[in-house]
Motif scaffolding. Sequence first.
Motif, PDB file in Angstrom:
ATOM      1  N   LEU A   1     -21.741 -53.660 -25.589  1.00 12.46           N
ATOM      2  CA  LEU A   1     -22.933 -52.984 -25.684  1.00 12.46           C
ATOM      3  C   LEU A   1     -23.790 -53.012 -26.722  1.00 12.46           C
ATOM      4  O   LEU A   1     -24.782 -53.218 -26.819  1.00 12.46           O
ATOM      5  N   ALA A   2     -22.829 -52.964 -28.087  1.00 15.32           N
ATOM      6  CA  ALA A   2     -23.630 -52.996 -29.185  1.00 15.32           C
ATOM      7  C   ALA A   2     -23.969 -54.512 -29.553  1.00 15.32           C
ATOM      8  O   ALA A   2     -24.987 -54.617 -30.000  1.00 15.32           O
ATOM      9  N   PHE A   3     -23.118 -55.324 -28.856  1.00 19.68           N
ATOM     10  CA  PHE A   3     -23.734 -56.672 -29.099  1.00 19.68           C
ATOM     11  C   PHE A   3     -24.887 -57.125 -28.349  1.00 19.68           C
ATOM     12  O   PHE A   3     -26.079 -57.772 -29.022  1.00 19.68           O
ATOM     13  N   LEU A   4     -24.903 -56.672 -27.184  1.00 19.78           N
ATOM     14  CA  LEU A   4     -26.363 -56.966 -26.397  1.00 19.78           C
ATOM     15  C   LEU A   4     -27.319 -56.149 -27.140  1.00 19.78           C
ATOM     16  O   LEU A   4     -28.628 -56.577 -26.851  1.00 19.78           O
ATOM     17  N   ALA A   5     -27.196 -55.004 -27.667  1.00 17.26           N
ATOM     18  CA  ALA A   5     -28.128 -53.999 -28.260  1.00 17.26           C
ATOM     19  C   ALA A   5     -28.724 -54.881 -29.474  1.00 17.26           C
ATOM     20  O   ALA A   5     -29.884 -54.831 -29.666  1.00 17.26           O
ATOM     21  N   GLY A   6     -27.926 -55.435 -30.099  1.00 19.16           N
ATOM     22  CA  GLY A   6     -28.191 -56.234 -31.317  1.00 19.16           C
ATOM     23  C   GLY A   6     -29.051 -57.601 -30.798  1.00 19.16           C
ATOM     24  O   GLY A   6     -30.150 -58.065 -31.427  1.00 19.16           O
ATOM     25  N   ASN A   7     -28.618 -58.218 -29.892  1.00 19.47           N
ATOM     26  CA  ASN A   7     -29.590 -59.130 -29.290  1.00 19.47           C
ATOM     27  C   ASN A   7     -31.117 -58.836 -28.936  1.00 19.47           C
ATOM     28  O   ASN A   7     -31.943 -59.408 -28.934  1.00 19.47           O
ATOM     29  N   VAL A   8     -30.996 -57.676 -28.491  1.00 17.45           N
ATOM     30  CA  VAL A   8     -32.330 -56.828 -27.828  1.00 17.45           C
ATOM     31  C   VAL A   8     -32.960 -56.801 -29.113  1.00 17.45           C
ATOM     32  O   VAL A   8     -34.234 -57.244 -29.131  1.00 17.45           O
ATOM     33  N   PHE A   9     -32.408 -56.304 -30.442  1.00 17.95           N
ATOM     34  CA  PHE A   9     -33.260 -56.114 -31.558  1.00 17.95           C
ATOM     35  C   PHE A   9     -33.702 -57.445 -32.068  1.00 17.95           C
ATOM     36  O   PHE A   9     -34.819 -57.709 -32.785  1.00 17.95           O
ATOM     37  N   GLU A  10     -32.841 -58.576 -31.832  1.00 17.45           N
ATOM     38  CA  GLU A  10     -33.326 -59.844 -32.520  1.00 17.45           C
ATOM     39  C   GLU A  10     -34.442 -60.442 -31.654  1.00 17.45           C
ATOM     40  O   GLU A  10     -35.267 -60.965 -32.186  1.00 17.45           O
ATOM     41  N   VAL A  11     -34.489 -59.927 -30.294  1.00 21.33           N
ATOM     42  CA  VAL A  11     -35.545 -60.559 -29.732  1.00 21.33           C
ATOM     43  C   VAL A  11     -36.865 -59.677 -30.073  1.00 21.33           C
ATOM     44  O   VAL A  11     -38.060 -60.376 -30.247  1.00 21.33           O
TER      45      VAL A  11
END
Length: 235
Positions: free
Chosen positions: A211-221
Amino acid sequence: MVDSSVVRKWVLDANDGIISTTGIVQGFAGAGANDETVLFAAMTLMITGGLSLAGAAYAEAAQDRAAELAIIEEEQRQLALSPAEERAEVRDHYVRRGLDPDLADQVADQLMRSDPLGASLEVEYGMLEGAAPATRPWGVASRGFFAFVSGAFPLTAAVVFLPDDWRLPISLLVVIVSLTVTGLVSARAGTGHPVRAVIRSITIGLFIALLAFLAGNVFEVLDQFIPQIDVDGDG
């Protein structure tokens, strides 16, 4: 012999350290953060998380201790005002526990002669004077701090020494090993079947990491559209 309740509390606090650090590391990694940012975030969390947990543990333990002291003071007052009633309460307690009334009388007499306060506290509140871990706020706070740090440290150390290409797989391996250790310790303390405890801990940890990794990807977008968000330092 180590109190199993203390071990269980250590496991919970250590798991907090493991899972919180996992979330930070994987979240920043997912956002494409550079090595220095990930390291700073992990070390900051290890220290501040431990201090925060210690502060909360101290406040809770101090509150419990204040309540215990109030109970002790009130029981001392009752013993001074009506010792016969307090003795009757001790006697009735052991009758309810199944002792013969005559034997309960003897037990009550002996306990009230040797330690009336301790006897009254135990039968009325299930409390041994000064024996509960909650009566040592600084000890509870220190234990919470070091438990959190002990959980967070292995992954933080891995972040320090691992190159970027190896960080994700090795850090996940560190998380699995750490949660396996805490799961086995928890099971050893009598909180369930060892295999189930380990599987439960690892599943939760990896789920949080994902979940944290996916959230990080969202922030990168979002970084592409909101200039104020610049986790990866490319702005």
